[in-house]
Enzyme design. Structure first.
Site, mmCIF file in Angstrom:
data_model
loop_
_atom_site.group_PDB
_atom_site.id
_atom_site.type_symbol
_atom_site.label_atom_id
_atom_site.label_comp_id
_atom_site.label_asym_id
_atom_site.label_seq_id
_atom_site.Cartn_x
_atom_site.Cartn_y
_atom_site.Cartn_z
ATOM 1 N N CYS A 132 5.640 -7.849 7.183
ATOM 2 C CA CYS A 132 6.654 -7.387 8.134
ATOM 3 C C CYS A 132 6.863 -8.493 9.160
ATOM 4 O O CYS A 132 5.936 -9.219 9.504
ATOM 5 C CB CYS A 132 6.146 -6.128 8.832
ATOM 6 S SG CYS A 132 7.335 -5.393 9.982
ATOM 7 N N GLU A 138 0.821 -1.212 0.000
ATOM 8 C CA GLU A 138 0.000 0.000 0.000
ATOM 9 C C GLU A 138 0.851 1.255 0.000
ATOM 10 O O GLU A 138 1.947 1.272 0.544
ATOM 11 C CB GLU A 138 -0.850 0.025 1.281
ATOM 12 C CG GLU A 138 -1.843 -1.099 1.345
ATOM 13 C CD GLU A 138 -2.488 -1.218 2.722
ATOM 14 O OE1 GLU A 138 -2.634 -0.196 3.423
ATOM 15 O OE2 GLU A 138 -2.834 -2.344 3.087
ATOM 16 N N CYS A 175 -0.090 -3.667 15.283
ATOM 17 C CA CYS A 175 0.068 -3.304 13.867
ATOM 18 C C CYS A 175 -0.541 -4.333 12.912
ATOM 19 O O CYS A 175 -0.338 -5.537 13.066
ATOM 20 C CB CYS A 175 1.557 -3.142 13.576
ATOM 21 S SG CYS A 175 1.892 -2.637 11.890
ATOM 22 N N ASN A 208 -4.941 3.352 15.869
ATOM 23 C CA ASN A 208 -5.933 3.051 14.865
ATOM 24 C C ASN A 208 -6.314 1.593 15.126
ATOM 25 O O ASN A 208 -5.489 0.704 14.989
ATOM 26 C CB ASN A 208 -5.267 3.242 13.497
ATOM 27 C CG ASN A 208 -6.200 3.044 12.375
ATOM 28 O OD1 ASN A 208 -7.360 3.419 12.440
ATOM 29 N ND2 ASN A 208 -5.691 2.435 11.326
ATOM 30 N N CYS A 249 3.210 8.195 1.517
ATOM 31 C CA CYS A 249 3.673 7.185 2.467
ATOM 32 C C CYS A 249 3.907 5.893 1.685
ATOM 33 O O CYS A 249 2.987 5.391 1.042
ATOM 34 C CB CYS A 249 2.599 6.992 3.536
ATOM 35 S SG CYS A 249 2.986 5.685 4.701
ATOM 36 N N CYS A 260 4.978 -6.245 15.981
ATOM 37 C CA CYS A 260 4.385 -5.290 16.934
ATOM 38 C C CYS A 260 2.903 -5.644 17.151
ATOM 39 O O CYS A 260 2.177 -5.933 16.196
ATOM 40 C CB CYS A 260 4.525 -3.859 16.435
ATOM 41 S SG CYS A 260 6.241 -3.362 16.248
ATOM 42 N N LEU A 310 8.671 4.371 19.541
ATOM 43 C CA LEU A 310 9.060 4.093 20.919
ATOM 44 C C LEU A 310 7.903 3.403 21.659
ATOM 45 O O LEU A 310 8.056 2.312 22.179
ATOM 46 C CB LEU A 310 9.464 5.418 21.588
ATOM 47 C CG LEU A 310 10.398 5.353 22.785
ATOM 48 C CD1 LEU A 310 11.640 4.534 22.505
ATOM 49 C CD2 LEU A 310 10.787 6.777 23.208
ATOM 50 N N HIS A 311 6.782 4.087 21.739
ATOM 51 C CA HIS A 311 5.527 3.541 22.276
ATOM 52 C C HIS A 311 5.527 3.162 23.760
ATOM 53 O O HIS A 311 4.507 2.723 24.281
ATOM 54 C CB HIS A 311 5.033 2.335 21.462
ATOM 55 C CG HIS A 311 4.907 2.590 19.988
ATOM 56 N ND1 HIS A 311 4.419 3.768 19.468
ATOM 57 C CD2 HIS A 311 5.213 1.827 18.903
ATOM 58 C CE1 HIS A 311 4.425 3.704 18.145
ATOM 59 N NE2 HIS A 311 4.904 2.544 17.775
ATOM 60 N N CYS A 313 -1.642 2.142 7.040
ATOM 61 C CA CYS A 313 -1.174 1.077 6.169
ATOM 62 C C CYS A 313 -1.349 -0.300 6.765
ATOM 63 O O CYS A 313 -1.337 -0.483 7.962
ATOM 64 C CB CYS A 313 0.272 1.317 5.816
ATOM 65 S SG CYS A 313 0.376 2.330 4.352
ATOM 66 N N GLY A 317 6.030 -2.670 6.359
ATOM 67 C CA GLY A 317 7.417 -3.134 6.415
ATOM 68 C C GLY A 317 8.291 -2.322 7.341
ATOM 69 O O GLY A 317 7.934 -1.232 7.761
ATOM 70 N N GLU A 318 9.436 -2.905 7.644
ATOM 71 C CA GLU A 318 10.418 -2.220 8.489
ATOM 72 C C GLU A 318 11.591 -1.824 7.580
ATOM 73 O O GLU A 318 12.366 -2.682 7.148
ATOM 74 C CB GLU A 318 10.862 -3.182 9.615
ATOM 75 C CG GLU A 318 12.088 -2.768 10.384
ATOM 76 C CD GLU A 318 12.088 -1.308 10.855
ATOM 77 O OE1 GLU A 318 11.102 -0.853 11.444
ATOM 78 O OE2 GLU A 318 13.086 -0.610 10.608
ATOM 79 N N SER A 347 10.708 5.794 9.147
ATOM 80 C CA SER A 347 10.236 5.334 10.447
ATOM 81 C C SER A 347 10.741 3.923 10.719
ATOM 82 O O SER A 347 10.637 3.038 9.872
ATOM 83 C CB SER A 347 8.710 5.356 10.452
ATOM 84 O OG SER A 347 8.220 4.953 11.701
HETATM 85 N N1 SAH Z 1 8.253 -0.374 10.621
HETATM 86 C C1 SAH Z 1 8.238 1.050 10.830
HETATM 87 C C2 SAH Z 1 7.086 1.725 10.092
HETATM 88 C C3 SAH Z 1 5.789 1.342 10.688
HETATM 89 S S1 SAH Z 1 4.335 2.292 10.444
HETATM 90 C C4 SAH Z 1 8.162 1.363 12.314
HETATM 91 O O1 SAH Z 1 7.979 0.434 13.085
HETATM 92 O O2 SAH Z 1 8.332 2.515 12.686
HETATM 93 C C5 SAH Z 1 4.546 3.845 11.155
HETATM 94 C C6 SAH Z 1 4.084 4.030 12.602
HETATM 95 O O3 SAH Z 1 2.748 3.617 12.848
HETATM 96 C C7 SAH Z 1 4.950 3.284 13.593
HETATM 97 O O4 SAH Z 1 5.270 4.121 14.663
HETATM 98 C C8 SAH Z 1 4.040 2.173 14.044
HETATM 99 O O5 SAH Z 1 4.420 1.683 15.295
HETATM 100 C C9 SAH Z 1 2.699 2.860 14.040
HETATM 101 N N2 SAH Z 1 1.545 1.982 13.990
HETATM 102 C C10 SAH Z 1 1.458 0.731 13.501
HETATM 103 N N3 SAH Z 1 0.217 0.249 13.636
HETATM 104 C C11 SAH Z 1 -0.515 1.216 14.208
HETATM 105 C C12 SAH Z 1 -1.872 1.312 14.593
HETATM 106 N N4 SAH Z 1 -2.715 0.311 14.432
HETATM 107 N N5 SAH Z 1 -2.287 2.472 15.153
HETATM 108 C C13 SAH Z 1 -1.428 3.495 15.323
HETATM 109 N N6 SAH Z 1 -0.150 3.465 14.980
HETATM 110 C C14 SAH Z 1 0.328 2.327 14.437
#
Ligand code: SAH
Length: 353
Positions: free
Chosen positions: A114, A94, A121, A295, A107, A118, A217-218, A338, A161-162, A193
């Site tokens: 991936c 996407e 995600c 999300n 984006c 996480c 970070l989260h 995404c 993806g990462e 990211s």
């Molecule tokens: N692999 C990369 C890019 C991921 S997407 C990374 O981990 O950073 C970009 C951001 O969206 C990341 O910070 C990811 O943790 C966050 N993300 C993924 N799923 C999400 C969701 N369901 N709601 C909110 N943020 C999310």
């Protein structure tokens, strides 16, 4: 039987493309013309300033297949466009085009699926299938720009993806997309990211491609982070923030941290206070926190927070001297985050729709 692999010409830099062009017996300047056409997402038929004989040779020897638009969703609210792109092996990824006053931002995805795992995600739910090639990442930019008629001013590598798990291809993509003879999108207008692959953050700092680094970070401590992101078992927050500081020192670019607010997991005012503390302690240099309201992805069971909780979190960070903003959500009516469209496509394929 040997499988024929044709050279992937859109992944080539100008020098490599020049050599390839010369090897086909064509003049050197043709390589520059071809390079421009490919980066603009044209197919061979449209490359009218190239001799037909050259185009025929290319069609017979080279691999040049742009991502195909399988689906396109346009937000009625804000014009955000979400593309589902089909790749040559049937995989799909996407891209999301967001329109801002000062220009459009795309984006892009860096892998099909991936493997980072996480918990919140959608992109990781069905694992990683493969890395995207440089041309497949660049192709998303070329096709989205062409299809939408928008000039893409900035890029965020925040799709599926990462990116630092596909290091070489992503680096090559960055160099190609930044090239003045192609799309010329400068590194200052690109954000990458990552979930925090520490050695590759350090490596990237030394490459001379000063993109904006966004680090997911989260959580403010290792135990809490492990509960959300398996990568935290591999690298501690201290190591991660050390690498981020190194990135800042080498590139002069302020690092951003992404912090997705998840109800009951990491959204309390105490979490905010601790986050500000660890950033001061380990990062030491200025940084920015992007707060994202989760999300919701059905499969994860995790719940988002309300606006008031996000606001309280932001205020606590600011009160403690930490820069922060709540990320605006675009395309909420088209599931613009995404991973979800690819997932629904996979489900359809499996159920034979
Ligand atoms: N692999 C990369 C890019 C991921 S997407 C990374 O981990 O950073 C970009 C951001 O969206 C990341 O910070 C990811 O943790 C966050 N993300 C993924 N799923 C999400 C969701 N369901 N709601 C909110 N943020 C999310």
């Amino acid at each position: 039987m040997e499988i024929e692999t044709r050279p992937d010409i859109m992944s080539m830099n100008q020098e490599e493309l020049t050599n390839f062009t010369l090897s086909l017996g064509e003049a050197k300047f043709r390589a520059g013309q071809l390079y421009k056409w490919m980066h603009a997402g044209a197919d061979f038929d449209e490359m009218t300033n190239l001799p037909k004989t050259f185009r025929n040779k290319l069609a017979a020897t080279a691999d040049y297949r742009l991502p195909k638009i399988e689906r396109k969703l346009v937000s009625k609210k804000d014009g955000t466009i979400k593309y589902l792109f089909g790749l040559t092996d049937g995989e799909c990824v996407e891209s999301v085009l967001m329109k801002y006053e000062y220009g459009s931002s795309l984006c892009v995805s860096s892998q099909a699926g991936c493997r980072m795992g996480c918990r919140f995600c959608a992109s990781t739910l069905s694992g990683r299938v493969r890395n995207l090639t440089p041309s497949e990442i660049l192709g998303q930019v070329a096709v989205a720009s062409r299809d939408s008629g928008e000039r893409i001013r900035s890029i965020v590598m925040m799709g599926i993806g990462e990116p630092l798990d596909n290091y070489e291809n992503v680096l090559r993509f960055l160099r190609l997309v930044g090239d003045e003879n192609g799309l010329g999108i400068g590194m200052r207008r690109i954000s990458l990211s990552t979930c925090g692959i520490v050695p590759n953050i350090r490596r990237l700092a030394d490459e001379g491609v000063p993109v904006t680094l966004s680090v997911s970070l989260h959580a403010y401590d290792d135990e809490k982070r492990k509960a959300l992101m398996p990568i935290a078992y591999k690298y501690s927050i201290e190591e991660l923030l050390g690498a981020c500081r190194y990135y800042f020192e080498k590139t002069g670019r302020r690092v951003s941290f992404e912090y997705t607010l998840i109800s009951g997991e990491n959204d309390s005012v105490e979490d905010a206070a601790s986050l500000a503390n660890i950033l001061r302690k380990y990062m030491k240099v200025p940084s920015h926190v992007n707060l994202i309201m989760l999300n919701e992805v059905d499969e994860t069971g995790l719940k988002t927070v309300d606006r008031a909780a996000a606001k309280r979190f932001e205020e606590e960070l600011k009160r403690r001297g930490q820069n922060a903003t709540i990320r605006r959500r675009l395309g909420s009516d088209i599931d613009a985050s995404c991973g979800q469209l690819r997932l629904s496509k996979l489900a359809e394929t499996e159920s034979g729709i």
